[in-house]
Design a protein around this motif. Sequence first.
Motif, PDB file in Angstrom:
ATOM      1  N   ILE A  48     -40.769 -67.905   4.745  1.00  0.00           N
ATOM      2  CA  ILE A  48     -39.974 -69.129   4.557  1.00  0.00           C
ATOM      3  C   ILE A  48     -40.460 -70.230   5.490  1.00  0.00           C
ATOM      4  N   ALA A  49     -40.689 -69.889   6.743  1.00  0.00           N
ATOM      5  CA  ALA A  49     -41.152 -70.879   7.715  1.00  0.00           C
ATOM      6  C   ALA A  49     -42.560 -71.373   7.384  1.00  0.00           C
ATOM      7  N   MET A  50     -43.438 -70.459   6.983  1.00  0.00           N
ATOM      8  CA  MET A  50     -44.799 -70.833   6.609  1.00  0.00           C
ATOM      9  C   MET A  50     -44.810 -71.812   5.445  1.00  0.00           C
ATOM     10  N   THR A  51     -43.878 -71.622   4.523  1.00  0.00           N
ATOM     11  CA  THR A  51     -43.814 -72.492   3.345  1.00  0.00           C
ATOM     12  C   THR A  51     -43.688 -73.955   3.760  1.00  0.00           C
ATOM     13  N   ARG A  52     -42.884 -74.207   4.758  1.00  0.00           N
ATOM     14  CA  ARG A  52     -42.653 -75.591   5.192  1.00  0.00           C
ATOM     15  C   ARG A  52     -43.900 -76.201   5.808  1.00  0.00           C
ATOM     16  N   SER A  53     -44.595 -75.422   6.626  1.00  0.00           N
ATOM     17  CA  SER A  53     -45.843 -75.923   7.197  1.00  0.00           C
ATOM     18  C   SER A  53     -46.906 -76.119   6.126  1.00  0.00           C
ATOM     19  N   MET A  54     -46.986 -75.174   5.206  1.00  0.00           N
ATOM     20  CA  MET A  54     -47.948 -75.287   4.113  1.00  0.00           C
ATOM     21  C   MET A  54     -47.680 -76.523   3.265  1.00  0.00           C
ATOM     22  N   ALA A  55     -46.405 -76.790   3.007  1.00  0.00           N
ATOM     23  CA  ALA A  55     -46.055 -77.967   2.203  1.00  0.00           C
ATOM     24  C   ALA A  55     -46.519 -79.241   2.884  1.00  0.00           C
ATOM     25  N   ARG A  56     -46.341 -79.344   4.197  1.00  0.00           N
ATOM     26  CA  ARG A  56     -46.782 -80.520   4.948  1.00  0.00           C
ATOM     27  C   ARG A  56     -48.306 -80.657   4.909  1.00  0.00           C
ATOM     28  N   GLU A  57     -48.986 -79.548   5.114  1.00  0.00           N
ATOM     29  CA  GLU A  57     -50.446 -79.600   5.217  1.00  0.00           C
ATOM     30  C   GLU A  57     -51.127 -79.800   3.869  1.00  0.00           C
ATOM     31  N   LEU A  58     -50.548 -79.238   2.814  1.00  0.00           N
ATOM     32  CA  LEU A  58     -51.207 -79.276   1.510  1.00  0.00           C
ATOM     33  C   LEU A  58     -50.731 -80.419   0.626  1.00  0.00           C
ATOM     34  N   GLY A  59     -49.647 -81.063   1.017  1.00  0.00           N
ATOM     35  CA  GLY A  59     -49.141 -82.183   0.238  1.00  0.00           C
ATOM     36  C   GLY A  59     -50.173 -83.274  -0.029  1.00  0.00           C
ATOM     37  N   PRO A  60     -50.969 -83.660   0.978  1.00  0.00           N
ATOM     38  CA  PRO A  60     -51.983 -84.692   0.731  1.00  0.00           C
ATOM     39  C   PRO A  60     -53.008 -84.315  -0.332  1.00  0.00           C
ATOM     40  N   GLN A  61     -53.125 -83.007  -0.627  1.00  0.00           N
ATOM     41  CA  GLN A  61     -54.034 -82.556  -1.682  1.00  0.00           C
ATOM     42  C   GLN A  61     -53.308 -82.403  -3.025  1.00  0.00           C
ATOM     43  N   GLY A  62     -52.070 -82.841  -3.062  1.00  0.00           N
ATOM     44  CA  GLY A  62     -51.296 -82.768  -4.300  1.00  0.00           C
ATOM     45  C   GLY A  62     -50.740 -81.396  -4.600  1.00  0.00           C
ATOM     46  N   ILE A  63     -50.718 -80.511  -3.611  1.00  0.00           N
ATOM     47  CA  ILE A  63     -50.241 -79.138  -3.817  1.00  0.00           C
ATOM     48  C   ILE A  63     -48.806 -79.014  -3.318  1.00  0.00           C
ATOM     49  N   CYS A  64     -47.917 -78.559  -4.199  1.00  0.00           N
ATOM     50  CA  CYS A  64     -46.526 -78.289  -3.840  1.00  0.00           C
ATOM     51  C   CYS A  64     -46.378 -76.827  -3.433  1.00  0.00           C
ATOM     52  N   VAL A  65     -45.606 -76.586  -2.384  1.00  0.00           N
ATOM     53  CA  VAL A  65     -45.382 -75.215  -1.902  1.00  0.00           C
ATOM     54  C   VAL A  65     -43.884 -75.004  -1.725  1.00  0.00           C
ATOM     55  N   ASN A  66     -43.337 -74.021  -2.414  1.00  0.00           N
ATOM     56  CA  ASN A  66     -41.914 -73.713  -2.324  1.00  0.00           C
ATOM     57  C   ASN A  66     -41.705 -72.210  -2.214  1.00  0.00           C
ATOM     58  N   THR A  67     -40.486 -71.842  -1.848  1.00  0.00           N
ATOM     59  CA  THR A  67     -40.137 -70.422  -1.705  1.00  0.00           C
ATOM     60  C   THR A  67     -38.888 -70.103  -2.509  1.00  0.00           C
ATOM     61  N   ILE A  68     -38.892 -68.956  -3.164  1.00  0.00           N
ATOM     62  CA  ILE A  68     -37.649 -68.412  -3.698  1.00  0.00           C
ATOM     63  C   ILE A  68     -37.253 -67.216  -2.839  1.00  0.00           C
TER      64      ILE A  68
END
Length: 251
Positions: free
Chosen positions: A166-186
């Motif tokens: 869950i925590a990694m998802t938030r960091s990944m979303a910040r880092e990958l957002g500029p590349q147009g990649i969405c990252v979420n968790t269920i």
Amino acid sequence: MSGLLAGKRIVVTGAARGLGRSFAAALAQSGASVVMCDILAAELQDSADSLRQQGAQVEVQVIDLASPASITTAFSEIAKGGVIDGLVNNAALATGVGGKTMMEYDIDLWDRVMQVNVRGTWLVSQTAVPLLAQTAHGKIVNVASDTALWGAPKLMAYVASKGAVIAMTRSMARELGPQGICVNTIAPGLTRVEATEYVPAERHQLYEQGRALTGVQHPDDVTGSVIYLLSPLADFVTGQLLPVNGGFVFN
């Protein structure tokens, strides 16, 4: 939801059985081409063959999340088929990791769970990014667990690993957002699949009676959330946690 993912190529780890197989089937029904990955080679092939008989477009890759070399090799093969539009990080070590208190856990089991569930999720995502970045709206859906939200006892290594996801998802979303990649968790609740057959009856009863929507949770109760997060409907959704547990835990 038929056709919602038409033309998309999506990788699902832990796809040989349980939730992963259900994700693969639901994605195929929604029009996606699915790359099914798992360490269980024979079961993986059987599941893929079954889905093909139903008309699904399916590829198969054996992968061991504990092995960086295996992850690299698998994605080298996946890349030969072109870019990918989505990744579902579903594979995790769950069976046989519960039943002990924090005082009883041994280091080897703790390290094994972290190696597969946390490091494996990171490495798979890292390896997939170059393929995801080539699409207009790449998507990663990490599968955590609502045990990390309510602190299930006698399951600490698993709970900690899913909290890390869950925590990694938030960091990944910040880092990958500029590349147009969405990252979420269920964060699914306790679902009736092969991996939860070992769970004591009283834990199943706790969930089934404690949900706002009382009763048993089945794989089909979870698949819709993954389809949504991989679809164009969620192009502006990232870094989010979605519990899918019938209201056992609210977020």
